[in-house]
Design an enzyme around this catalytic site. Structure first.
Site, mmCIF file in Angstrom:
data_model
loop_
_atom_site.group_PDB
_atom_site.id
_atom_site.type_symbol
_atom_site.label_atom_id
_atom_site.label_comp_id
_atom_site.label_asym_id
_atom_site.label_seq_id
_atom_site.Cartn_x
_atom_site.Cartn_y
_atom_site.Cartn_z
ATOM 1 N N ASP A 132 0.853 -1.196 0.000
ATOM 2 C CA ASP A 132 0.000 0.000 0.000
ATOM 3 C C ASP A 132 0.885 1.241 0.000
ATOM 4 O O ASP A 132 2.023 1.205 0.478
ATOM 5 C CB ASP A 132 -0.864 0.038 1.271
ATOM 6 C CG ASP A 132 -2.029 -0.946 1.229
ATOM 7 O OD1 ASP A 132 -2.236 -1.574 0.188
ATOM 8 O OD2 ASP A 132 -2.719 -1.059 2.257
ATOM 9 N N ARG A 182 -1.740 -0.651 -8.431
ATOM 10 C CA ARG A 182 -3.078 -0.210 -8.035
ATOM 11 C C ARG A 182 -3.076 1.316 -8.142
ATOM 12 O O ARG A 182 -2.205 1.982 -7.580
ATOM 13 C CB ARG A 182 -3.365 -0.630 -6.604
ATOM 14 C CG ARG A 182 -4.731 -0.151 -6.113
ATOM 15 C CD ARG A 182 -4.866 -0.297 -4.613
ATOM 16 N NE ARG A 182 -4.576 -1.641 -4.162
ATOM 17 C CZ ARG A 182 -4.091 -1.909 -2.954
ATOM 18 N NH1 ARG A 182 -3.838 -0.942 -2.095
ATOM 19 N NH2 ARG A 182 -3.851 -3.149 -2.599
HETATM 20 P P1 FAD Z 1 -14.003 9.904 -4.208
HETATM 21 O O1 FAD Z 1 -13.371 10.859 -5.137
HETATM 22 O O2 FAD Z 1 -13.631 9.912 -2.775
HETATM 23 O O3 FAD Z 1 -15.526 9.893 -4.377
HETATM 24 C C1 FAD Z 1 -16.172 9.931 -5.645
HETATM 25 C C2 FAD Z 1 -17.509 9.247 -5.578
HETATM 26 O O4 FAD Z 1 -17.351 7.861 -5.279
HETATM 27 C C3 FAD Z 1 -18.415 9.765 -4.486
HETATM 28 O O5 FAD Z 1 -19.071 10.927 -4.881
HETATM 29 C C4 FAD Z 1 -19.340 8.585 -4.292
HETATM 30 O O6 FAD Z 1 -20.289 8.534 -5.309
HETATM 31 C C5 FAD Z 1 -18.400 7.419 -4.432
HETATM 32 N N1 FAD Z 1 -17.843 7.042 -3.115
HETATM 33 C C6 FAD Z 1 -16.596 7.310 -2.654
HETATM 34 N N2 FAD Z 1 -16.428 6.836 -1.413
HETATM 35 C C7 FAD Z 1 -17.587 6.269 -1.068
HETATM 36 C C8 FAD Z 1 -18.058 5.621 0.107
HETATM 37 N N3 FAD Z 1 -17.274 5.497 1.183
HETATM 38 N N4 FAD Z 1 -19.314 5.164 0.123
HETATM 39 C C9 FAD Z 1 -20.123 5.310 -0.956
HETATM 40 N N5 FAD Z 1 -19.742 5.933 -2.088
HETATM 41 C C10 FAD Z 1 -18.502 6.398 -2.145
HETATM 42 N N6 FAD Z 1 -5.267 5.252 -0.691
HETATM 43 C C11 FAD Z 1 -3.959 5.429 -0.446
HETATM 44 O O7 FAD Z 1 -3.524 6.564 -0.217
HETATM 45 N N7 FAD Z 1 -3.090 4.351 -0.445
HETATM 46 C C12 FAD Z 1 -3.505 3.085 -0.727
HETATM 47 O O8 FAD Z 1 -2.686 2.163 -0.727
HETATM 48 C C13 FAD Z 1 -4.881 2.884 -1.007
HETATM 49 N N8 FAD Z 1 -5.367 1.645 -1.304
HETATM 50 C C14 FAD Z 1 -6.678 1.520 -1.694
HETATM 51 C C15 FAD Z 1 -7.160 0.273 -2.108
HETATM 52 C C16 FAD Z 1 -8.445 0.161 -2.602
HETATM 53 C C17 FAD Z 1 -8.932 -1.163 -3.084
HETATM 54 C C18 FAD Z 1 -9.299 1.316 -2.670
HETATM 55 C C19 FAD Z 1 -10.684 1.235 -3.235
HETATM 56 C C20 FAD Z 1 -8.855 2.524 -2.216
HETATM 57 C C21 FAD Z 1 -7.564 2.650 -1.707
HETATM 58 N N9 FAD Z 1 -7.084 3.873 -1.247
HETATM 59 C C22 FAD Z 1 -5.749 4.018 -0.971
HETATM 60 C C23 FAD Z 1 -8.026 4.997 -0.976
HETATM 61 C C24 FAD Z 1 -8.113 5.970 -2.136
HETATM 62 O O9 FAD Z 1 -6.926 6.696 -2.231
HETATM 63 C C25 FAD Z 1 -9.278 6.957 -1.937
HETATM 64 O O10 FAD Z 1 -9.081 7.681 -0.763
HETATM 65 C C26 FAD Z 1 -10.631 6.306 -1.860
HETATM 66 O O11 FAD Z 1 -10.760 5.232 -2.748
HETATM 67 C C27 FAD Z 1 -11.723 7.352 -2.190
HETATM 68 O O12 FAD Z 1 -11.605 7.793 -3.504
HETATM 69 P P2 FAD Z 1 -12.587 7.288 -4.660
HETATM 70 O O13 FAD Z 1 -11.806 7.216 -5.908
HETATM 71 O O14 FAD Z 1 -13.186 6.009 -4.245
HETATM 72 O O15 FAD Z 1 -13.722 8.364 -4.809
#
Ligand code: FAD
Length: 305
Positions: A132, A182
Site C-alpha cells: 500500500d 493499483r
Molecule cells: P471519491 O473521489 O472519494 O468519491 C467519488 C464518488 O465515489 C463519491 O461521490 C461517491 O459517489 C463514491 N464514493 C466514494 N467513497 C464512497 C463511500 N465510502 N461510500 C459510498 N460511495 C462512495 N489510498 C492510499 O492513499 N493508499 C492506498 O494504498 C490505497 N489503497 C486503496 C485500495 C483500494 C482497493 C481502494 C478502493 C482505495 C484505496 N485507497 C488508498 C483509498 C483511495 O486513495 C481513496 O481515498 C478512496 O478510494 C476514495 O476515492 P474514490 O476514488 O473512491 O472516490
C-alpha cells in the site's frame, strides 16, 4: 461542513492516543462494516462469502503507528501466517500491507528483511503481495524498496496516488518492471507543494494515469468507488480493445457493494479490499473522512452497543 468533518476525521486517524485506546477496546462503533475481524482466522468466512459471489479479495493486515522491532516482527509473522492460511484454504485472495507496520520508521534493514521474509513465504505458496502507499514523505523510499524487491520477487505490486504531482513520472519509471499497479486517488492529507489541491485535478490525473499505465501494456488495478472514473475506464477499454485480463476494479469492503456485483455481472474482474486486524482505528477514521455520510451509520452502531 463536509470539509470540517473530513479534516477532523483525518486528524483523528493520526492520533496515537485514540489509536491505542481503540486497540485496547476492540472493534467498535460500527467499524465491522468496514473491517472483517480482529484476526485473519475470523475474517476467513467473510472472504469465502465474497469469493462465492464472484469477487476476488485482497486482505489487508491493518497495522500502523508501531514503534518497536518486536511489534514489527509480530506483524510480519502475522502476515506470513495469514498468507499460509490463504493458500491452505484456497481463497481467491492476496495480501496488501503497509510498510509502516513492518518497521519502515525504525530502520531500512529491518523493513527490507521483513519484506524479504514475507515475499519468500508468499512466493512459496503462490500468493501475490501489494505494498500500500502511505503519506507522501514515505513515497520515494517505498518505491525504491519496491523496485529493489520486484527484481527478486515477481508477485509484488504497489500503489500510485493520482493526487501526487510525481505520479505520472513514477508510472513511466516503473513501467519496464511490468508491475501490477493499483491506482488510487490518495487518502492522506497532503500539502499543495506535492499534491493537487483540487478534486477536479485529482480526478483528471486519475484517468490519465490509468490510461498511461494500460498503454504501457501493464496490469492496472483500478481502485475507486467513483462512477465517473469507472464509466470512463470502461469506455476507454472498450474503445481501445484492452483485454479483460489486463485490468481489474478494486473497491473497499463494505463500500458500493451493489456496484461491485454489477461489475462482476458485466464480466469484469473485481477485487474487494478486506482489512482485518487490531489496528482498525486509523483505517476506519479515513473511511469516515472520505464520506461523512457514513457517520450516520456509525452513530447508529454506537447507540446499539
Ligand atoms: P471519491 O473521489 O472519494 O468519491 C467519488 C464518488 O465515489 C463519491 O461521490 C461517491 O459517489 C463514491 N464514493 C466514494 N467513497 C464512497 C463511500 N465510502 N461510500 C459510498 N460511495 C462512495 N489510498 C492510499 O492513499 N493508499 C492506498 O494504498 C490505497 N489503497 C486503496 C485500495 C483500494 C482497493 C481502494 C478502493 C482505495 C484505496 N485507497 C488508498 C483509498 C483511495 O486513495 C481513496 O481515498 C478512496 O478510494 C476514495 O476515492 P474514490 O476514488 O473512491 O472516490
Amino acid at each position: 461542513m463536509e470539509k470540517v468533518l473530513r479534516d477532523g476525521f483525518i486528524y483523528m486517524s493520526q492520533n496515537k492516543t485514540l489509536n491505542s485506546l481503540a486497540k485496547k477496546y476492540g472493534l467498535r462503533f460500527g467499524a465491522s462494516r468496514f473491517v472483517a475481524g480482529e484476526d485473519f482466522k475470523t475474517s476467513v468466512p467473510t472472504i469465502r462469502e465474497l469469493n462465492a459471489k464472484g469477487l476476488s479479495v485482497t486482505v489487508d493486515h491493518l497495522g500502523e503507528f508501531i514503534t518497536t522491532v518486536e511489534e514489527a516482527t509480530e506483524n510480519r509473522d502475522e502476515i506470513i501466517r495469514a498468507i499460509e492460511i490463504m493458500a491452505e484454504e484456497k481463497l481467491d485472495a492476496y495480501m496488501s500491507l503497509k510498510l509502516t507496520s513492518l518497521g519502515f520508521d525504525i530502520s531500512d534493514e529491518l523493513i527490507e528483511d521483513n519484506m524479504r521474509q514475507i515475499l519468500t513465504a508468499a512466493q512459496a505458496v503462490g500468493v501475490f503481495v501489494a505494498i500500500d502507499m502511505e503519506d507522501e514523505p514515505r513515497c520515494e523510499k517505498t518505491l525504491e524498496l519496491f523496485k529493489k524487491l520486484k527484481t527478486d520477487f515477481e508477485g509484488l505490486g504497489t500503489v500510485i496516488q493520482s493526487y501526487l504531482y510525481r505520479s505520472e513520472d513514477d508510472i513511466n519509471h516503473l513501467a519496464p518492471l511490468k508491475p501490477n499497479l493499483r491506482i488510487v486517488k490518495g487518502a492522506y492529507k497532503e500539502p499543495a507543494t506535492v499534491a493537487f489541491p483540487e478534486k477536479e485535478d485529482v480526478d483528471h490525473n486519475y484517468l490519465k494515469l490509468v490510461k498511461l499505465h494500460l498503454a504501457n501494456g501493464n496490469y492496472a488495478s483500478i481502485a475507486t468507488h467513483d462512477d465517473h472514473m469507472i464509466d470512463a475506464i470502461i469506455e476507454h477499454v472498450k474503445l481501445n480493445d484492452i483485454p479483460l485480463d489486463q485490468f481489474e476494479f478494486q473497491m473497499l469492503y463494505g463500500i458500493r457493494v451493489e456496484r461491485q456485483l454489477e461489475l462482476v455481472r458485466q464480466g469484469y474482474k473485481v477485487r474487494v479490499y478486506v482489512p482485518y486486524g487490531r489496528d482498525w482505528y486509523g483505517y476506519f477514521m479515513r473511511r469516515l473522512a472520505e464520506r461523512p455520510a457514513n457517520v450516520a451509520f456509525v452513530l447508529k452502531g454506537m447507540v446499539k452497543k
